[in-house]
Design a protein around this motif. Structure first.
Motif, PDB file in Angstrom:
ATOM      1  N   ALA A 237       2.601  40.814  39.756  1.00  0.00           N
ATOM      2  CA  ALA A 237       2.177  39.766  38.816  1.00  0.00           C
ATOM      3  C   ALA A 237       2.638  40.076  37.402  1.00  0.00           C
ATOM      4  O   ALA A 237       2.902  39.163  36.610  1.00  0.00           O
ATOM      5  CB  ALA A 237       0.659  39.619  38.860  1.00  0.00           C
ATOM      6  N   ASP A 238       2.759  41.356  37.073  1.00  0.00           N
ATOM      7  CA  ASP A 238       3.215  41.749  35.742  1.00  0.00           C
ATOM      8  C   ASP A 238       4.724  41.599  35.601  1.00  0.00           C
ATOM      9  O   ASP A 238       5.237  41.382  34.502  1.00  0.00           O
ATOM     10  CB  ASP A 238       2.809  43.202  35.469  1.00  0.00           C
ATOM     11  N   ALA A 239       5.443  41.712  36.726  1.00  0.00           N
ATOM     12  CA  ALA A 239       6.910  41.700  36.690  1.00  0.00           C
ATOM     13  C   ALA A 239       7.502  40.298  36.733  1.00  0.00           C
ATOM     14  O   ALA A 239       8.649  40.105  36.328  1.00  0.00           O
ATOM     15  CB  ALA A 239       7.467  42.519  37.853  1.00  0.00           C
ATOM     16  N   VAL A 240       6.757  39.311  37.234  1.00  0.00           N
ATOM     17  CA  VAL A 240       7.313  37.968  37.394  1.00  0.00           C
ATOM     18  C   VAL A 240       6.510  36.948  36.593  1.00  0.00           C
ATOM     19  O   VAL A 240       5.338  37.168  36.288  1.00  0.00           O
ATOM     20  CB  VAL A 240       7.367  37.541  38.881  1.00  0.00           C
ATOM     21  N   LYS A 241       7.143  35.867  36.255  1.00  0.00           N
ATOM     22  CA  LYS A 241       6.479  34.772  35.546  1.00  0.00           C
ATOM     23  C   LYS A 241       6.295  33.562  36.451  1.00  0.00           C
ATOM     24  O   LYS A 241       5.480  32.688  36.164  1.00  0.00           O
ATOM     25  CB  LYS A 241       7.293  34.374  34.307  1.00  0.00           C
TER      26      LYS A 241
ATOM     27  N   LEU B  12      14.788  42.292  43.695  1.00  0.00           N
ATOM     28  CA  LEU B  12      14.182  43.106  42.646  1.00  0.00           C
ATOM     29  C   LEU B  12      13.372  44.202  43.319  1.00  0.00           C
ATOM     30  O   LEU B  12      12.478  43.934  44.120  1.00  0.00           O
ATOM     31  CB  LEU B  12      13.276  42.262  41.753  1.00  0.00           C
ATOM     32  N   HIS B  13      13.693  45.443  42.985  1.00  0.00           N
ATOM     33  CA  HIS B  13      12.987  46.593  43.540  1.00  0.00           C
ATOM     34  C   HIS B  13      12.010  47.129  42.498  1.00  0.00           C
ATOM     35  O   HIS B  13      12.405  47.438  41.376  1.00  0.00           O
ATOM     36  CB  HIS B  13      13.972  47.687  43.942  1.00  0.00           C
ATOM     37  N   LEU B  14      10.761  47.230  42.869  1.00  0.00           N
ATOM     38  CA  LEU B  14       9.730  47.763  41.991  1.00  0.00           C
ATOM     39  C   LEU B  14       9.283  49.115  42.534  1.00  0.00           C
ATOM     40  O   LEU B  14       8.838  49.208  43.682  1.00  0.00           O
ATOM     41  CB  LEU B  14       8.538  46.810  41.909  1.00  0.00           C
TER      42      LEU B  14
ATOM     43  N   HIS C  57      15.439  36.203  39.565  1.00  0.00           N
ATOM     44  CA  HIS C  57      16.330  35.906  38.449  1.00  0.00           C
ATOM     45  C   HIS C  57      15.513  35.347  37.294  1.00  0.00           C
ATOM     46  O   HIS C  57      14.718  34.423  37.469  1.00  0.00           O
ATOM     47  CB  HIS C  57      17.417  34.901  38.847  1.00  0.00           C
ATOM     48  N   ASN C  58      15.747  35.930  36.112  1.00  0.00           N
ATOM     49  CA  ASN C  58      15.125  35.404  34.885  1.00  0.00           C
ATOM     50  C   ASN C  58      13.612  35.200  35.005  1.00  0.00           C
ATOM     51  O   ASN C  58      13.070  34.182  34.586  1.00  0.00           O
ATOM     52  CB  ASN C  58      15.780  34.077  34.480  1.00  0.00           C
ATOM     53  N   GLY C  59      12.940  36.166  35.596  1.00  0.00           N
ATOM     54  CA  GLY C  59      11.493  36.101  35.677  1.00  0.00           C
ATOM     55  C   GLY C  59      10.937  35.320  36.841  1.00  0.00           C
ATOM     56  O   GLY C  59       9.729  35.284  37.053  1.00  0.00           O
ATOM     57  N   ALA C  60      11.822  34.666  37.610  1.00  0.00           N
ATOM     58  CA  ALA C  60      11.389  33.897  38.779  1.00  0.00           C
ATOM     59  C   ALA C  60      11.714  34.673  40.049  1.00  0.00           C
ATOM     60  O   ALA C  60      12.828  35.179  40.204  1.00  0.00           O
ATOM     61  CB  ALA C  60      12.082  32.538  38.806  1.00  0.00           C
ATOM     62  N   ALA C  61      10.742  34.774  40.950  1.00  0.00           N
ATOM     63  CA  ALA C  61      10.926  35.513  42.199  1.00  0.00           C
ATOM     64  C   ALA C  61      10.654  34.601  43.385  1.00  0.00           C
ATOM     65  O   ALA C  61       9.890  33.640  43.285  1.00  0.00           O
ATOM     66  CB  ALA C  61       9.999  36.731  42.235  1.00  0.00           C
ATOM     67  N   ARG C  62      11.280  34.934  44.521  1.00  0.00           N
ATOM     68  CA  ARG C  62      11.088  34.158  45.742  1.00  0.00           C
ATOM     69  C   ARG C  62      10.903  35.119  46.912  1.00  0.00           C
ATOM     70  O   ARG C  62      11.675  36.058  47.087  1.00  0.00           O
ATOM     71  CB  ARG C  62      12.300  33.263  45.992  1.00  0.00           C
ATOM     72  N   ALA C  63       9.860  34.871  47.701  1.00  0.00           N
ATOM     73  CA  ALA C  63       9.557  35.749  48.828  1.00  0.00           C
ATOM     74  C   ALA C  63       8.835  34.968  49.905  1.00  0.00           C
ATOM     75  O   ALA C  63       8.241  33.914  49.644  1.00  0.00           O
ATOM     76  CB  ALA C  63       8.694  36.927  48.373  1.00  0.00           C
TER      77      ALA C  63
ATOM     78  N   GLU D 199      13.653  41.602  30.379  1.00  0.00           N
ATOM     79  CA  GLU D 199      12.213  41.830  30.531  1.00  0.00           C
ATOM     80  C   GLU D 199      11.811  43.287  30.329  1.00  0.00           C
ATOM     81  O   GLU D 199      11.221  43.916  31.201  1.00  0.00           O
ATOM     82  CB  GLU D 199      11.749  41.349  31.917  1.00  0.00           C
ATOM     83  N   MET D 200      12.117  43.835  29.170  1.00  0.00           N
ATOM     84  CA  MET D 200      11.644  45.187  28.899  1.00  0.00           C
ATOM     85  C   MET D 200      10.125  45.186  28.765  1.00  0.00           C
ATOM     86  O   MET D 200       9.551  44.442  27.969  1.00  0.00           O
ATOM     87  CB  MET D 200      12.259  45.757  27.619  1.00  0.00           C
ATOM     88  N   GLN D 201       9.495  46.007  29.564  1.00  0.00           N
ATOM     89  CA  GLN D 201       8.069  46.225  29.453  1.00  0.00           C
ATOM     90  C   GLN D 201       7.761  47.579  30.083  1.00  0.00           C
ATOM     91  O   GLN D 201       8.419  47.990  31.038  1.00  0.00           O
ATOM     92  CB  GLN D 201       7.269  45.121  30.134  1.00  0.00           C
ATOM     93  N   ILE D 202       6.806  48.260  29.532  1.00  0.00           N
ATOM     94  CA  ILE D 202       6.437  49.593  30.012  1.00  0.00           C
ATOM     95  C   ILE D 202       4.981  49.552  30.450  1.00  0.00           C
ATOM     96  O   ILE D 202       4.080  49.312  29.637  1.00  0.00           O
ATOM     97  CB  ILE D 202       6.603  50.666  28.914  1.00  0.00           C
TER      98      ILE D 202
END
Length: 360
Positions: A282-286, A242-244, A257-263, A135-138
Motif C-alpha cells: 500500500a505504501d509502494a503503489v498509488k 516490481l519486486h519489493l 508503472h508510474n505508481g500503478a500496479a496490476r496483480a 518514487e523515492m521513499q524510505i
C-alpha cells in the motif's frame, strides 16, 4: 536541439497531454541536465574511469522533483529520459533499486569484499551518467542506514541523479527508527540536487478515472478487456514487475508503472503474505488493479482473510482500487466463519468505488 519545453508544447498541441503551468516550470531544470549530458564528452576509461573530462564544478545539480499523487511527475520523467540521447542512463523504481543494492551487497559479502557497499556503488556507477529514480521513499531501517553513503559514492563518481517523490526531502523517513542517523543524507540531497515542488492543483490520475467503472463483475473476458483499456491509458503500455524486498523476502507485483500496479487475486492473497507485506504494498503503489477475486467462503478462508487485511491496508493508505470479482461486494462472502466481519470489507469496497476516492 529541440528543447523539452518545445517537445512538451508539441505534445500539448497534438492533444496527447494537457498544458499545466506547474509542469512547465519543471522543464528548464530538466533541460539543463539534458543539454549538459548530451554535450559533455563520455567518461574516460582506465584509471580515470569514474571521471568526466568536464570539470566537476561544471556538473549541473541533480533534480529532486516532489509533489502530490497524479500531478505528472512520472510523465515529466518519461519526457526527460525518453528524449535524453545518451546510452549511459538508467531509470528504475526506487524500491527495485534498493532491492538490487541489497542483493549485490549480499554477493559481495560472500566474496569477502572488505567494503561491500563501496564495491556495489562502484559497480552501479561504472556505466551510468544519469540515474532517474521513481518514487523515492524510505520506510525500511536497513535502507535508511545505507542510502546516504551509497548516494555519496554515486555523486563522487559524477553521476547525476533525478528523482521523483511524494515527499519533501525533510519528510523522508519521518519518525523512522534512529532517524538522526539519516539526517546527513537529507543534507546531501539538498547540497547535490535542486529541490523543486510540482505544485499543480490537478490530480490527473484521479481525473483519468473520473466517471470510469472501477468494479467489474463477473470476472471474465469482458471484465479483463475493459480493464486492459484502463490499464493501457494509465501506463501507456509500459509496465514491468516490481519486486519489493520485505523482511528478506521477495514480494512481486507482476506489472507496475508510474505508481500503478496490476496483480491477480492469487498473486496477493493466494500466497503467504501478512499485514506487514500489505502495508508495504500500500505504501509502494498509488493505484492497484486487482483481478479475478473469486467467491469467498469456507473453502478459501485463509485467502479471504488475507483479502480483508489487504483491503484494510489499501483503504487506510487511500490507494485507488480497480477490481474484477465474481460478485458484487456484499455477495462475495455470504457464508462461513468471518462472513459477518466481511460486511466492513464490503462497505469499504463500495466506498472505494466513488469517483473521488483517494482525492484527499
Amino acid at each position: 536541439m529541440t528543447t523539452l519545453p518545445e517537445i512538451y508544447d508539441a505534445l500539448a498541441q497534438k492533444g496527447e497531454i494537457k498544458t499545466d503551468a506547474a509542469q512547465e516550470a519543471c522543464l528548464p531544470a530538466l533541460d539543463t541536465i539534458r543539454a549538459f549530458l548530451e554535450a559533455a564528452p563520455v567518461r574516460k576509461r582506465g584509471l580515470l574511469g569514474g571521471l568526466f573530462q568536464a570539470k566537476q564544478e561544471d556538473l549541473p545539480k541533480g533534480l529532486y522533483l516532489w509533489g502530490g499523487v497524479g500531478r505528472g511527475k512520472s510523465m515529466l520523467m518519461d519526457l526527460f529520459v525518453d528524449h535524453l540521447n545518451i546510452a549511459e542512463k538508467r531509470r528504475v523504481h526506487f524500491h527495485a533499486f534498493m532491492q538490487e543494492v541489497h542483493e549485490r551487497m549480499a554477493q559481495a559479502r560472500k566474496a569477502e569484499v572488505d567494503d561491500p557497499l563501496a564495491k556495489v556503488a562502484a559497480q552501479i556507477a561504472a556505466d551510468v551518467r544519469l540515474f532517474a529514480f521513481d518514487e523515492m521513499q524510505i520506510t525500511d531501517i536497513t535502507d535508511a542506514m545505507i542510502v546516504g553513503r551509497l548516494f555519496e559514492k554515486l555523486f563522487e563518481a559524477d553521476v547525476i541523479v533525478v528523482t521523483t517523490s511524494n515527499r519533501h526531502p525533510d519528510d523522508l523517513y519521518k519518525d523512522g527508527l534512529n532517524r538522526q542517523l539519516f539526517l546527513p543524507f537529507i543534507a546531501l540531497i539538498k547540497e547535490q540536487m535542486t529541490i523543486h515542488e510540482l505544485s499543480s492543483p490537478n490530480d490527473y490520475r484521479q481525473d483519468r478515472l473520473a466517471g470510469e467503472q472501477v468494479y467489474f463483475t463477473p470476472a471474465g473476458t469482458e471484465a479483463r478487456q475493459a480493464i486492459d483499456l484502463i490499464w493501457s491509458d494509465l501506463t501507456g503500455g509500459k509496465a514491468a514487475p516490481l519486486h519489493l524486498a520485505i523482511k528478506g523476502r521477495d514480494v512481486v507485483l507482476p506489472a507496475f508503472h508510474n505508481g500503478a500496479a496490476r496483480a491477480g487475486f492469487h498473486d496477493l492473497c493466494g500466497v503467504m503474505l501478512g499485514p506487514g507485506d500489505y502495508l508495504e504494498i500500500a505504501d509502494a503503489v498509488k493505484l492497484l488493479v486487482l483481478e479475478d477475486i473469486p467467491q469467498l467462503g469456507r473453502s478459501n478462508f485463509n485467502e479471504a482473510k488475507r483479502f480483508v487485511i489487504l483491503i484494510d491496508a489499501l483503504y487506510e493508505a487511500k490507494v485507488r482500487l480497480i477490481v474484477s470479482a465474481a460478485a458484487q461486494p456484499e455477495m462475495l462472502y455470504i457464508e462461513g466463519e468471518g462472513s459477518f466481519e466481511f460486511e466492513r470489507t464490503a462497505s469499504r469496497l463500495r466506498e472505494m468505488q466513488d469517483k473521488d476516492w483517494g482525492a484527499e
